[in-house]
Design a protein around this motif. Structure first.
Motif, PDB file in Angstrom:
ATOM      1  N   PRO A   1       0.807  -1.221   0.000  1.00  0.00           N
ATOM      2  CA  PRO A   1       0.000   0.000   0.000  1.00  0.00           C
ATOM      3  C   PRO A   1       0.840   1.272   0.000  1.00  0.00           C
ATOM      4  CG  PRO A   1      -0.379  -1.318   2.007  1.00  0.00           C
ATOM      5  CD  PRO A   1       0.623  -2.038   1.181  1.00  0.00           C
ATOM      6  N   GLY A   2       0.335   2.243  -0.741  1.00  0.00           N
ATOM      7  CA  GLY A   2       0.958   3.562  -0.745  1.00  0.00           C
ATOM      8  C   GLY A   2       2.093   3.747  -1.736  1.00  0.00           C
ATOM      9  N   ILE A   3       2.459   2.709  -2.484  1.00  0.00           N
ATOM     10  CA  ILE A   3       3.574   2.878  -3.409  1.00  0.00           C
ATOM     11  C   ILE A   3       3.095   3.509  -4.717  1.00  0.00           C
ATOM     12  CG2 ILE A   3       4.796   0.898  -2.444  1.00  0.00           C
ATOM     13  CD1 ILE A   3       4.233  -0.591  -5.078  1.00  0.00           C
ATOM     14  N   ALA A   4       3.990   4.217  -5.361  1.00  0.00           N
ATOM     15  CA  ALA A   4       3.722   4.765  -6.693  1.00  0.00           C
ATOM     16  C   ALA A   4       4.361   3.814  -7.701  1.00  0.00           C
ATOM     17  CB  ALA A   4       4.322   6.161  -6.821  1.00  0.00           C
ATOM     18  N   ILE A   5       3.543   3.289  -8.590  1.00  0.00           N
ATOM     19  CA  ILE A   5       4.033   2.361  -9.605  1.00  0.00           C
ATOM     20  C   ILE A   5       4.192   3.123 -10.909  1.00  0.00           C
ATOM     21  CG2 ILE A   5       3.572   0.233 -10.871  1.00  0.00           C
ATOM     22  CD1 ILE A   5       1.917  -0.716  -8.477  1.00  0.00           C
ATOM     23  N   GLU A   6       5.364   2.983 -11.524  1.00  0.00           N
ATOM     24  CA  GLU A   6       5.719   3.746 -12.727  1.00  0.00           C
ATOM     25  C   GLU A   6       4.908   3.383 -13.965  1.00  0.00           C
ATOM     26  OE1 GLU A   6       7.900   6.387 -12.909  1.00  0.00           O
ATOM     27  OE2 GLU A   6       7.949   6.197 -10.735  1.00  0.00           O
ATOM     28  N   GLY A   7       4.228   2.259 -13.957  1.00  0.00           N
ATOM     29  CA  GLY A   7       3.437   1.851 -15.106  1.00  0.00           C
ATOM     30  C   GLY A   7       3.169   0.357 -15.065  1.00  0.00           C
ATOM     31  N   ALA A   8       2.441  -0.133 -16.066  1.00  0.00           N
ATOM     32  CA  ALA A   8       2.034  -1.543 -16.091  1.00  0.00           C
ATOM     33  C   ALA A   8       3.221  -2.499 -16.119  1.00  0.00           C
ATOM     34  CB  ALA A   8       1.127  -1.802 -17.293  1.00  0.00           C
ATOM     35  N   ASP A   9       4.277  -2.147 -16.833  1.00  0.00           N
ATOM     36  CA  ASP A   9       5.439  -3.032 -16.908  1.00  0.00           C
ATOM     37  C   ASP A   9       6.185  -3.079 -15.570  1.00  0.00           C
ATOM     38  OD1 ASP A   9       5.179  -3.829 -19.702  1.00  0.00           O
ATOM     39  OD2 ASP A   9       5.624  -1.731 -20.134  1.00  0.00           O
ATOM     40  N   ALA A  10       6.243  -1.976 -14.876  1.00  0.00           N
ATOM     41  CA  ALA A  10       6.848  -1.943 -13.540  1.00  0.00           C
ATOM     42  C   ALA A  10       6.006  -2.750 -12.563  1.00  0.00           C
ATOM     43  CB  ALA A  10       7.013  -0.502 -13.058  1.00  0.00           C
ATOM     44  N   ALA A  11       4.681  -2.662 -12.670  1.00  0.00           N
ATOM     45  CA  ALA A  11       3.788  -3.460 -11.811  1.00  0.00           C
ATOM     46  C   ALA A  11       4.022  -4.944 -12.048  1.00  0.00           C
ATOM     47  CB  ALA A  11       2.332  -3.092 -12.069  1.00  0.00           C
ATOM     48  N   ASP A  12       4.159  -5.331 -13.316  1.00  0.00           N
ATOM     49  CA  ASP A  12       4.427  -6.732 -13.636  1.00  0.00           C
ATOM     50  C   ASP A  12       5.761  -7.179 -13.049  1.00  0.00           C
ATOM     51  OD1 ASP A  12       2.029  -6.930 -14.978  1.00  0.00           O
ATOM     52  OD2 ASP A  12       2.911  -6.925 -16.987  1.00  0.00           O
ATOM     53  N   ALA A  13       6.772  -6.323 -13.108  1.00  0.00           N
ATOM     54  CA  ALA A  13       8.082  -6.659 -12.555  1.00  0.00           C
ATOM     55  C   ALA A  13       8.007  -6.818 -11.029  1.00  0.00           C
ATOM     56  CB  ALA A  13       9.107  -5.586 -12.932  1.00  0.00           C
ATOM     57  N   LEU A  14       7.272  -5.945 -10.368  1.00  0.00           N
ATOM     58  CA  LEU A  14       7.078  -6.091  -8.925  1.00  0.00           C
ATOM     59  C   LEU A  14       6.357  -7.395  -8.615  1.00  0.00           C
ATOM     60  CD1 LEU A  14       6.161  -2.411  -7.987  1.00  0.00           C
ATOM     61  CD2 LEU A  14       8.142  -3.697  -7.129  1.00  0.00           C
ATOM     62  N   ALA A  15       5.382  -7.753  -9.451  1.00  0.00           N
ATOM     63  CA  ALA A  15       4.667  -9.017  -9.264  1.00  0.00           C
ATOM     64  C   ALA A  15       5.619 -10.210  -9.390  1.00  0.00           C
ATOM     65  CB  ALA A  15       3.525  -9.141 -10.272  1.00  0.00           C
ATOM     66  N   VAL A  16       6.555 -10.136 -10.329  1.00  0.00           N
ATOM     67  CA  VAL A  16       7.547 -11.202 -10.489  1.00  0.00           C
ATOM     68  C   VAL A  16       8.394 -11.316  -9.217  1.00  0.00           C
ATOM     69  CG1 VAL A  16       9.601 -11.939 -11.773  1.00  0.00           C
ATOM     70  CG2 VAL A  16       7.619 -11.054 -13.010  1.00  0.00           C
ATOM     71  N   ALA A  17       8.816 -10.188  -8.671  1.00  0.00           N
ATOM     72  CA  ALA A  17       9.614 -10.198  -7.439  1.00  0.00           C
ATOM     73  C   ALA A  17       8.807 -10.759  -6.270  1.00  0.00           C
ATOM     74  CB  ALA A  17      10.120  -8.789  -7.126  1.00  0.00           C
ATOM     75  N   ILE A  18       7.554 -10.347  -6.159  1.00  0.00           N
ATOM     76  CA  ILE A  18       6.688 -10.834  -5.076  1.00  0.00           C
ATOM     77  C   ILE A  18       6.482 -12.340  -5.208  1.00  0.00           C
ATOM     78  CG2 ILE A  18       4.330 -10.768  -4.146  1.00  0.00           C
ATOM     79  CD1 ILE A  18       4.338  -7.727  -4.999  1.00  0.00           C
ATOM     80  N   ALA A  19       6.182 -12.798  -6.411  1.00  0.00           N
ATOM     81  CA  ALA A  19       5.991 -14.234  -6.643  1.00  0.00           C
ATOM     82  C   ALA A  19       7.261 -15.001  -6.297  1.00  0.00           C
ATOM     83  CB  ALA A  19       5.579 -14.485  -8.093  1.00  0.00           C
ATOM     84  N   ASP A  20       8.409 -14.453  -6.690  1.00  0.00           N
ATOM     85  CA  ASP A  20       9.680 -15.109  -6.405  1.00  0.00           C
ATOM     86  C   ASP A  20       9.891 -15.230  -4.895  1.00  0.00           C
ATOM     87  OD1 ASP A  20      12.292 -16.153  -7.582  1.00  0.00           O
ATOM     88  OD2 ASP A  20      13.000 -14.668  -6.146  1.00  0.00           O
ATOM     89  N   ALA A  21       9.533 -14.187  -4.162  1.00  0.00           N
ATOM     90  CA  ALA A  21       9.682 -14.223  -2.704  1.00  0.00           C
ATOM     91  C   ALA A  21       8.834 -15.343  -2.103  1.00  0.00           C
ATOM     92  CB  ALA A  21       9.283 -12.881  -2.106  1.00  0.00           C
ATOM     93  N   HIS A  22       7.646 -15.563  -2.649  1.00  0.00           N
ATOM     94  CA  HIS A  22       6.761 -16.603  -2.137  1.00  0.00           C
ATOM     95  C   HIS A  22       7.168 -17.989  -2.606  1.00  0.00           C
ATOM     96  CE1 HIS A  22       4.055 -13.813  -0.263  1.00  0.00           C
ATOM     97  NE2 HIS A  22       3.785 -13.208  -1.394  1.00  0.00           N
TER      98      HIS A  22
END
Length: 156
Positions: free
Chosen positions: A131-152
């Protein structure tokens, strides 16, 4: 542990960095690297390499995670994606980073709950998880999702 998530694309590569502390995830940074379709291919690939190398140098991630290549209906698009991905992976390899690779459907399922989620759903869930983060765009959101998935998916 700091994880660099990558969503490679020749037109716009997304990247996102998260910190993992046990089961707690926190946002560090995210961004997008657009390339001009008017530029020659070697120039575009060099830009992706140098920009990711700069992100790695600035944030010193412990590992990286990247989406696996998926095959498009258009073989030319698949080839361009593979070249962009190779450039980004080379930057990680040059820095000595281990790169975990995950299928896009697996990333979506890990973050959203369904492998068929669209980009808007992925971005919305990333905002819920961080919550509260500024996402630079759809591709950055996808990259964050990859990092989150990797963490899990790759604990430890």
């Amino acid at each position: 542990m700091i994880i660099l998530g990558l969503d490679p694309s020749l037109s716009c590569t997304g990247w996102g960095l998260i910190r993992v502390d046990g089961s707690r995830l926190s946002h560090i940074a995210n961004g997008q690297i657009p390339t001009s379709p008017k530029s020659p291919m070697p120039e575009r690939l060099a830009l992706l390499y140098s920009a990711i190398a700069e992100v790695i140098a600035q944030h010193s991630p412990d590992r990286a995670a990247c989406e696996e290549v998926f095959v498009n209906e258009n073989p030319q698009s698949t080839l361009k994606l593979a070249q962009a991905r190779g450039s980004v992976l080379a930057a990680c390899g040059s820095a000595g980073l281990v790169v975990n690779e995950h299928a896009a459907r697996l990333v979506k399922k890990a973050v959203v709950g369904t492998g068929g989620a669209d980009k808007k759903q992925v971005a919305a869930m990333v905002k819920v998880l961080m919550p509260g983060i500024a996402i630079e765009g759809a591709d950055a959101a996808d990259a964050l999702a990859v990092a989150i998935a990797d963490a899990h998916l790759k604990r430890g």
